[in-house]
Design a protein around this motif. Structure first.
Motif, mmCIF file in Angstrom:
data_model
loop_
_atom_site.group_PDB
_atom_site.id
_atom_site.type_symbol
_atom_site.label_atom_id
_atom_site.label_comp_id
_atom_site.label_asym_id
_atom_site.label_seq_id
_atom_site.Cartn_x
_atom_site.Cartn_y
_atom_site.Cartn_z
ATOM 1 N N LEU A 187 0.777 -1.321 -0.157
ATOM 2 C CA LEU A 187 0.040 -0.104 0.051
ATOM 3 C C LEU A 187 0.857 1.443 0.026
ATOM 4 O O LEU A 187 0.604 2.348 -0.380
ATOM 5 C CB LEU A 187 -0.901 -0.033 1.135
ATOM 6 N N VAL A 188 1.890 1.362 0.749
ATOM 7 C CA VAL A 188 2.669 2.337 0.815
ATOM 8 C C VAL A 188 3.377 2.561 -0.529
ATOM 9 O O VAL A 188 3.447 4.105 -1.026
ATOM 10 C CB VAL A 188 3.985 2.088 1.673
ATOM 11 N N ARG A 189 3.799 1.778 -1.345
ATOM 12 C CA ARG A 189 4.261 2.191 -2.717
ATOM 13 C C ARG A 189 3.267 2.577 -3.591
ATOM 14 O O ARG A 189 3.207 3.630 -4.311
ATOM 15 C CB ARG A 189 4.748 0.813 -3.379
ATOM 16 N N PHE A 190 1.906 1.928 -3.391
ATOM 17 C CA PHE A 190 0.717 2.554 -4.249
ATOM 18 C C PHE A 190 0.628 4.053 -3.951
ATOM 19 O O PHE A 190 0.269 5.091 -4.951
ATOM 20 C CB PHE A 190 -0.481 1.671 -3.786
ATOM 21 N N VAL A 191 0.501 4.316 -2.505
ATOM 22 C CA VAL A 191 -0.023 5.878 -2.135
ATOM 23 C C VAL A 191 1.136 6.906 -2.594
ATOM 24 O O VAL A 191 0.898 7.942 -3.057
ATOM 25 C CB VAL A 191 -0.002 5.624 -0.738
ATOM 26 N N TRP A 192 2.560 6.415 -2.391
ATOM 27 C CA TRP A 192 3.682 6.978 -2.680
ATOM 28 C C TRP A 192 3.644 7.361 -4.349
ATOM 29 O O TRP A 192 3.776 8.657 -4.823
ATOM 30 C CB TRP A 192 4.934 6.523 -2.614
ATOM 31 N N LYS A 193 3.140 6.540 -5.262
ATOM 32 C CA LYS A 193 3.004 6.732 -6.621
ATOM 33 C C LYS A 193 2.038 7.692 -7.002
ATOM 34 O O LYS A 193 2.258 8.841 -7.668
ATOM 35 C CB LYS A 193 2.716 5.372 -7.422
ATOM 36 N N LEU A 194 0.732 7.585 -6.384
ATOM 37 C CA LEU A 194 -0.192 8.449 -6.602
ATOM 38 C C LEU A 194 0.125 9.992 -5.967
ATOM 39 O O LEU A 194 -0.268 10.885 -6.492
ATOM 40 C CB LEU A 194 -1.603 8.049 -5.683
ATOM 41 N N ASN A 202 3.055 11.315 -5.846
ATOM 42 C CA ASN A 202 3.898 12.127 -6.896
ATOM 43 C C ASN A 202 3.385 12.465 -8.023
ATOM 44 O O ASN A 202 3.674 13.367 -8.816
ATOM 45 C CB ASN A 202 4.969 11.013 -7.136
ATOM 46 N N GLU A 203 2.353 11.525 -8.338
ATOM 47 C CA GLU A 203 1.517 11.854 -9.675
ATOM 48 C C GLU A 203 0.383 12.983 -9.498
ATOM 49 O O GLU A 203 -0.493 13.254 -10.295
ATOM 50 C CB GLU A 203 0.817 10.678 -10.145
ATOM 51 N N ASP A 204 0.171 13.525 -8.147
ATOM 52 C CA ASP A 204 -0.773 14.430 -7.616
ATOM 53 C C ASP A 204 -2.037 14.175 -8.020
ATOM 54 O O ASP A 204 -3.185 14.885 -8.487
ATOM 55 C CB ASP A 204 -0.557 15.904 -8.489
ATOM 56 N N ASN A 205 -2.082 12.790 -7.608
ATOM 57 C CA ASN A 205 -3.469 12.051 -7.724
ATOM 58 C C ASN A 205 -3.759 11.326 -6.598
ATOM 59 O O ASN A 205 -4.402 10.217 -6.527
ATOM 60 C CB ASN A 205 -3.421 11.006 -9.038
ATOM 61 N N ILE A 206 -3.534 11.866 -5.317
ATOM 62 C CA ILE A 206 -3.769 11.372 -4.174
ATOM 63 C C ILE A 206 -5.176 11.004 -3.748
ATOM 64 O O ILE A 206 -5.574 9.882 -3.263
ATOM 65 C CB ILE A 206 -3.046 11.955 -2.910
ATOM 66 N N CYS A 247 -3.967 14.161 6.243
ATOM 67 C CA CYS A 247 -3.747 12.974 7.079
ATOM 68 C C CYS A 247 -2.748 11.902 6.203
ATOM 69 O O CYS A 247 -2.029 11.227 6.866
ATOM 70 C CB CYS A 247 -5.046 12.293 7.556
ATOM 71 N N VAL A 248 -3.098 11.790 4.921
ATOM 72 C CA VAL A 248 -2.230 10.887 4.105
ATOM 73 C C VAL A 248 -0.707 11.529 4.026
ATOM 74 O O VAL A 248 0.085 10.808 4.173
ATOM 75 C CB VAL A 248 -2.763 10.915 2.535
ATOM 76 N N HIS A 249 -0.643 12.829 3.853
ATOM 77 C CA HIS A 249 0.649 13.701 4.113
ATOM 78 C C HIS A 249 1.298 13.148 5.211
ATOM 79 O O HIS A 249 2.687 12.965 5.220
ATOM 80 C CB HIS A 249 0.412 15.216 3.789
ATOM 81 N N ILE A 250 0.614 13.129 6.475
ATOM 82 C CA ILE A 250 1.376 12.769 7.560
ATOM 83 C C ILE A 250 1.839 11.343 7.491
ATOM 84 O O ILE A 250 2.796 11.061 8.257
ATOM 85 C CB ILE A 250 0.408 13.089 8.890
ATOM 86 N N GLY A 251 0.672 10.629 7.207
ATOM 87 C CA GLY A 251 1.253 9.228 7.248
ATOM 88 C C GLY A 251 2.443 8.832 6.288
ATOM 89 O O GLY A 251 3.095 8.003 6.662
ATOM 90 N N LEU A 252 2.558 9.615 5.193
ATOM 91 C CA LEU A 252 3.615 9.427 4.397
ATOM 92 C C LEU A 252 5.253 10.115 5.170
ATOM 93 O O LEU A 252 6.179 9.330 4.947
ATOM 94 C CB LEU A 252 3.397 10.194 3.055
ATOM 95 N N LEU A 253 4.833 11.142 5.846
ATOM 96 C CA LEU A 253 5.950 11.405 6.748
ATOM 97 C C LEU A 253 6.613 10.442 7.732
ATOM 98 O O LEU A 253 7.626 10.539 8.114
ATOM 99 C CB LEU A 253 5.706 12.819 7.360
#
Length: 848
Positions: free
Chosen positions: A743-750, A752-756, A776-782
């Motif tokens: 899931l982390v890879r999936f969210v990271w790709k979206l 970077n594509e500005d498609n979160i 919250c997604v931003h915080i999760g990625l941090l």
């Protein structure tokens, strides 16, 4: 003729060489620097040229020490040159130092107001780039007065008390972007100068305490040795500055302000890097965390308490660990009374509050001076500062384990009477020596033994307690084990040995808590003999049953299967850990049962079972709107903060995941399953282990691969959990997806594509909440960033969730931890089982 031509050739060549040699550290209108050219200081230590930060193609003009990996200053930090856009550094027609792009347009200028007719720029041996009048040598502009994110020797941090003009430094936005970031450091409180760290330039984040001539007395991370050669001076024009001089050019030190607001230091000796460090503070370092008249001590639980003579202003908020409202005085002062006068209570080893007022009074005059003013609430004295007094609220007070000053707080006589005649020092020493819990246990058992001197031993055993010096010794005769056990409690730790001196496992200490013990008969009756109709679920360590005790209490019984991975060590570890914890976001352990090979844990019953049932269920996930999901995220964060910083024990959970988060009837989250938790000592930040346990996909990379466990291990797991809660997808659901694998890879790709938005669970995708959900997604990625030091701690995470930190730094690339290759060797049936809900969450691998 030929001879004359040769002479002329050599003369011209010599002149060119001399001119080139004279210009290696200088820029003029005719001697410019064009990418990728550089100039260097005469001592060869500093270089000015063009560089690109890692993971960026933008070009910047900067100064570095020895190599481009040590960037000290950036000219066009907010105006980058694009890749393949040739840049130039030169002197403009108006005499300013400028950076030009390919079209010769100015993208950065020194913007000096006074310009000489013939100016040049020189990179000096100190690393300072100066623009000066070529004729007089007068300095017109210098980089030392316009620092970026690094402080180096001979630079001055300053503020003018008349004009307000300041020299401060500001963090990069992130490691790939040197533009102005979120944190800045400046010199403040000029009567007794302090260094302040700010968020967005307005919100105080940390302060150093005042300078006493040798150190900043509240700056705990930096030692006196590191501030050698530093001083604070007051100039005639009203400028106060802090500087650290260095007479040895080959002894070089830097202090950088990281994008996360951390101070990073580095030292070189004879051009060789000899040390580097990052100073992490405790949650007590956050400015004013305990509010007015509150004091912070990171070694206590909770960390905040009211100063003596004060009480919480808002008890409800205080109980929720929200201390910002601070404290208020219990009894009014008696200022002006001639009968009974106010006095002072001495608090030792304190970081003194903010907003002090300094006077030239002698130490023995300080007390009387404060008493004469009804508005004076506290005073302190330091030989390097003088007499300090405080009027109004006491803000940002902290208790140190060493250092600090004696702070005298003003109290009415009735409050002072409560402190007189009590042997506070003796009690405090006893508590710190053997620990509050141990002392309570010993006193309880002593009372029990002395109250029933003729009583027969219970079925479980008999007790005898002795106090000897700073130790509490207990003799325990176990009829079942048929041996005597001696428990030694010393400085908060316990050791169990039999009468022969042979050490017994730590788990034996749990037998002290008779009130925690259940027998199998009671639990069998409560669960209708563990009937399948009462089965709540099947965990990796065994089934969980619902039960009801005779007194009407509903319970959940975790019955550890004989074949489970949780052995006696994990079982007893969970009892020891969770029995000492009390927090609304932690599940409450009611007791345990161990008879023969039977091992059971008894918890408070959670009506709504575990979080994974809701967020991953085909229909249940619709029951959790965004408000409830955010409340769950925040509750988990507060539970983790309690474990990491606010509980008496510092605990790393090590197996945080959705199935280990239980929900009560109001959907409040409670962290459970502490069998794998690791207890840290008071000062420990991280540890290494050869036994890595947990669940793949939730384990931080440094833990999974190297066995390094710290608070940041749980932060990583929390980040994965946040992404699962927001997306409604399991992290493990991508294991068979060759493109993403997690899931982390999936969210990271979206991301970077500005498609979160595509990653968000459609059942909560509401334009009204879109901004908060993306945050919250931003915080999760941090939280899932690969480097542990880049991840925020839980105190910072909560500040981010509550928008106390408004602007979030961009996340760095996450860590991608995959299933181990050993899975490839499993049969298809085994492989399917390993991906099911019944996955055994303990994985034993050797750290490498």
């Amino acid at each position: 003729m030929v001879h004359t031509s040769l002479v002329f050739f050599w003369v011209v060549l010599l002149c060119l060489c001399l001119d080139f040699g004279a210009a290696i550290d200088t820029i003029t209108s005719s001697e410019l620097v064009k990418d990728p050219q550089t100039i260097s200081s005469k001592n060869g230590l500093f270089t000015l040229g063009f560089f690109s930060p890692k993971n960026s193609t933008n070009r910047y003009v900067g100064i570095w020490y020895l190599s481009e990996s040590n960037i000290l200053w950036v000219a066009n930090r907010n105006q980058p040159l694009k890749f393949n856009s040739s840049g130039t550094v030169t002197i403009s027609r108006d005499g300013n130092l400028v950076v030009l792009n390919r079209e010769n347009k100015t993208i950065w200028s020194s913007n000096a107001t006074y310009i000489a007719s013939n100016s040049t720029a020189q990179l000096q041996d100190t690393g300072n780039l100066v623009l000066q009048d070529s004729n007089t040598g007068e300095v017109i502009w210098e980089s030392f007065k316009h620092p970026t994110n690094v402080y180096i020797p001979n630079m001055k941090l300053s503020r003018n008390r008349i004009t307000g003009e300041e020299v401060s430094f500001t963090s990069w936005k992130n490691s790939s972007d040197p533009s102005v970031g979120y944190f800045s450091c400046s010199l403040e409180r000029l009567s007794a100068p302090e260094l302040f760290l700010w968020v967005n330039g307005t919100l105080p984040y940390y302060r150093s305490g005042p300078w006493n001539g040798e150190i900043f007395i509240g700056f705990r991370p930096l030692t006196t040795g590191y501030l050698k050669g530093c001083n604070v001076s007051d100039e005639d024009d009203g400028t106060v500055y802090f500087s650290c001089d260095s007479t040895d050019q080959y002894d070089f030190r830097t202090v950088a302000l990281s994008p996360e607001g951390l101070f990073e230091t580095a030292s070189w000796k004879n051009k060789k890097k000899i040390s580097s460090d990052v100073f992490h503070g405790t949650n007590c370092n956050q400015y004013g965390v305990c509010g007015a008249f509150g004091s912070c001590d990171w070694q206590t639980s909770p960390v905040c308490s009211c100063l003596s003579g004060y009480q919480a202003k808002n008890v409800e908020e205080w109980n929720r660990k929200n201390w910002t409202s601070g404290c208020v005085r219990k009894v009014p002062l008696q200022c002006g009374s001639e009968v009974r006068k106010d006095g002072f209570l001495k608090l030792e080893k304190m970081k003194v509050p903010d907003y002090l007022q300094k006077s030239a009074s002698l130490e023995n005059e300080c007390s009387a001076q404060c008493l004469q003013n009804c508005s004076c609430v506290a005073y302190a004295y330091d030989t390097g500062i003088g007499c300090m007094s405080w009027f109004g609220d006491l803000i940002d007070t902290q208790k140190f384990s060493d250092g600090g000053l004696d702070l005298y707080i003003r109290m009415p006589p009735s409050e002072l009477d409560k402190h007189s005649g009590k042997r506070r020092v003796i009690i405090a020493a006893a508590v710190s020596t053997i620990g509050v819990t141990t002392l309570a246990i010993c006193v309880y058992l002593l009372w029990k033994w002395s109250a029933k001197p003729t009583a027969q031993p219970s079925a479980r055993g008999s007790y005898l307690i002795e106090f000897k010096e700073d130790k509490c010794m207990q003799f325990y005769h176990s009829r079942k084990r048929k041996r005597d056990v001696i428990f030694w409690f010393n400085r908060g730790e316990s050791t169990a040995v039999d009468r022969t001196g042979k050490k017994i496992g730590e788990q034996s200490q749990v037998e002290l808590h008779e009130q925690l013990l259940f027998d199998t008969e009671t639990l069998a009756l409560a669960t209708n003999n563990f009937d399948s109709s009462n089965k709540l679920g099947q965990g990796g360590f065994g089934p969980v049953y619902k039960g009801k005790l005779k007194d009407g209490r509903e319970i959940a019984v975790k019955r550890l299967s004989k074949a489970s991975g949780q052995g006696l060590e994990e079982f007893m570890n969970e009892v020891v850990v969770i029995s000492k914890l009390q927090h609304r976001n932690l599940v409450r352990l009611l007791g345990c049962c161990r008879e023969g090979e039977e091992k059971m844990l008894i918890y408070e019953y959670m009506l709504n079972k575990s979080l994974d049932t809701f967020i991953f269920g085909p229909s249940e996930h619709k029951l959790l709107d965004w408000g409830k999901r955010f409340s769950i995220i925040e509750g988990i964060a507060r539970g983790l903060l309690y474990l990491h910083r606010d509980s008496r024990l510092r605990i790393i959970h090590r197996d945080l995941k959705a199935s280990n988060i239980l929900l009560d009837e109001e959907l409040n989250p409670k962290i459970s399953d502490f069998g794998l938790a690791k207890i840290f000592g008071g000062r420990g930040d991280e540890a290494s282990t050869s036994r890595v346990v947990g669940t793949y996909g939730y384990m931080a990379p440094e833990y999974a691969m190297e066995g390094i466990v710290s608070e940041k291990s749980d932060v990583f797991s929390f980040g994965v959990l946040v992404l699962e809660i927001v997306s409604g997808r399991k992290n493990t659901s991508f294991y068979n997806n060759e493109q993403f694998r997690s899931l982390v890879r999936f969210v990271w790709k979206l991301w970077n594509e500005d498609n979160i938005i595509s990653a968000i669970d459609q059942s909560i995708c509401d334009p009204m909440h879109e901004k908060d959900i993306v945050r919250c997604v931003h915080i999760g990625l941090l939280c899932v960033q690969e480097g542990a030091r880049h991840r925020p701690n839980m105190a910072t995470v909560i500040s981010m969730l509550n928008s106390e930190i408004v602007n979030l730094p961009p996340p760095k690339q996450p860590a991608f931890i995959e299933k181990p290759d050993i899975c490839k060797s499993l049969s298809s049936e085994e492989r399917h089982a390993s991906h099911s809900n019944n996955i055994v969450s303990i994985t034993d691998i050797k750290g490498r």
